[in-house]
Scaffold this motif. Structure first.
Motif, PDB file in Angstrom:
ATOM      1  N   SER A  20      -7.501   8.507   7.203  1.00 37.76           N
ATOM      2  CA  SER A  20      -6.322   9.012   7.889  1.00 37.76           C
ATOM      3  C   SER A  20      -6.519   8.942   9.389  1.00 37.76           C
TER       4      SER A  20
ATOM      5  N   ARG B 292      -9.129   4.249   0.739  1.00 37.45           N
ATOM      6  CA  ARG B 292      -8.118   5.236   0.374  1.00 37.45           C
ATOM      7  C   ARG B 292      -8.563   6.634   0.785  1.00 37.45           C
TER       8      ARG B 292
ATOM      9  N   LEU C 256      -3.717   6.825   4.191  1.00 40.13           N
ATOM     10  CA  LEU C 256      -3.668   5.689   3.280  1.00 40.13           C
ATOM     11  C   LEU C 256      -3.930   6.197   1.870  1.00 40.13           C
ATOM     12  N   ASP C 257      -3.053   5.853   0.908  1.00 37.93           N
ATOM     13  CA  ASP C 257      -3.075   6.521  -0.395  1.00 37.93           C
ATOM     14  C   ASP C 257      -3.114   5.541  -1.564  1.00 37.93           C
TER      15      ASP C 257
ATOM     16  N   TYR D 161       0.831  -1.195   0.000  1.00 34.55           N
ATOM     17  CA  TYR D 161       0.000   0.000   0.000  1.00 34.55           C
ATOM     18  C   TYR D 161       0.869   1.250   0.000  1.00 34.55           C
ATOM     19  N   SER D 162       0.328   2.323  -0.542  1.00 38.39           N
ATOM     20  CA  SER D 162       1.012   3.609  -0.547  1.00 38.39           C
ATOM     21  C   SER D 162       0.510   4.450   0.619  1.00 38.39           C
ATOM     22  N   TRP D 163       1.449   5.155   1.266  1.00 33.93           N
ATOM     23  CA  TRP D 163       1.124   5.972   2.432  1.00 33.93           C
ATOM     24  C   TRP D 163       1.721   7.357   2.276  1.00 33.93           C
TER      25      TRP D 163
ATOM     26  N   LEU E 106      -1.251  10.473   9.286  1.00 30.40           N
ATOM     27  CA  LEU E 106      -0.904   9.394   8.366  1.00 30.40           C
ATOM     28  C   LEU E 106      -2.103   9.118   7.469  1.00 30.40           C
TER      29      LEU E 106
END
Length: 365
Positions: free
Chosen positions: A118, A115, A76-77, A53-55, A74
């Motif tokens: 946060s 997505r 989640l992207d 996953y991208s953060w 933070l």
């Protein structure tokens, strides 16, 4: 003798495995950012990857809730992320890169459902001017992120006669959108007519709730005219409201057209306060920044308070070649006319740290 019907089943025995990552986020020009950033405005880190996953980390120098505090977040992207379990720890580093124990915060395991989800930590800020935490006016924040993945194994169990399927609520609402059975509100958009259900719209958008059910509600039965929006944009807005998905951003179509549509949808999502759609569009634009689109994206970010998109554009324009190419693009003139404040921020970003007086002059113009 009657036939017997048996259904075999297996129980899922849950365990978990963990993977961890340490990411250091540096905020250059901290003192200036603290002066210029408004309440809640954030600077975003480059994306990093953990567990597939991208953060992204975001830092807000000013977050006025109970006194003056800072806020680390933070995000989640990843497009396909759902119900990701993670546990972050935020720490401010001193001059030697050592975590300051009194300036750290630990968050228990949390679920990121989609997505754009946060979680963050408010940090008291009486230390903000203390030199031991700033190196050349650079603040370093460390994020220790642990990702928890459930691991399942099968174990044979006795007869099971009922198997519960996954949720298909989105499919039913999608069918409702297509059939328009029971529709009770009509919209006219760019010469086209759209039917919808006012309670569905009100449940998904506070703006629609006020317009359709609240004190501002339109006359029942009268068509509602939507100005300054293309029919296709409204069509996809309705699709997202009913299904919480947006296929147009995931199809293998022309990327240029998809990016343009993302910009139009971002405006529509902001107009009707559909925040998840706005974040999806902002993420799409952040992923497709080039010299031809960056001026338009920067203007869009400034006008609709998209702090992550603005930061991505400013980082892209920190390259002299990218900056020159942007100034030769069609969108540059529009940016100058519509968002001079964004150009000021760009100039301040490009000036070296030692030219503090020049930065003050630019922001005062």
């Amino acid at each position: 003798m009657a036939d017997q019907c048996r259904v075999s089943a297996a129980a899922l025995i849950a365990a978990s495995e963990e993977c961890s990552y340490v990411f250091n986020f540096k905020i250059q020009g901290y003192s200036r950012a603290k002066e210029l950033f408004k309440n809640g405005e954030c600077v975003a880190s480059p994306p990093f990857s953990l567990g597939g996953y991208s953060w992204v980390l975001r830092y807000c120098p000013n977050r006025r809730l109970a006194g003056q505090v800072s806020y680390t977040q933070l995000v989640l992207d990843s497009d396909d992320a759902k119900y990701v379990k993670a546990q972050p720890r935020f720490t401010v580093l001193d001059k030697d890169g050592v975590p300051a124990k009194q300036l750290s915060g630990f968050i228990q395991q949390r679920i990121f459902p989609f997505r754009g989800a946060s979680l963050g930590l408010l940090m008291d800020q009486p230390w903000s001017g203390q030199s031991e935490h700033l190196v050349d006016d650079c603040l370093s924040i460390r994020c220790d992120l642990t990702l928890i993945k459930d691991v399942c194994s099968e174990q044979t169990m006795g007869d099971q006669f009922v198997v519960v399927p996954p949720s298909d609520l989105h499919r039913h609402f999608g069918n409702l959108l297509e059939s328009m059975v029971g529709a009770d509100v009509t919209f006219h958009v760019g010469g086209k007519e759209f039917l919808a259900h006012r309670f569905v719209l009100a449940a998904r958008s506070s703006v629609f709730e006020a317009e359709l059910l609240g004190a501002m509600k339109e006359n029942v039965g009268s068509p509602i005219v939507i100005h300054e929006m293309e029919p296709d944009v409204f069509k996809f807005l309705l699709h997202f409201i009913y299904t919480d998905s947006l296929p147009v951003l995931e199809f293998d179509t022309d990327q240029g057209e998809a990016v343009v549509m993302a910009g139009h949808l971002l405006v529509a999502a902001d107009r009707y306060n559909v925040q998840r759609l706005k974040l999806i569009c902002e993420h799409k634009l952040c992923s497709h920044i080039d010299a031809n689109m960056v001026a338009t994206s920067l203007a869009l970010a400034e006008q609709h308070s998209c702090h992550g998109l603005k930061e991505a554009c400013l980082q892209f324009l920190s390259s002299p070649s990218n900056l020159k190419a942007m100034m030769e693009s069609d969108g540059y003139e529009h940016l100058k006319r519509s968002c001079p404040s964004a150009l000021k921020d760009l100039i301040v970003r490009l000036l070296p740290v030692e030219m503090e007086v020049a930065k003050d002059i630019v922001m005062a113009i």
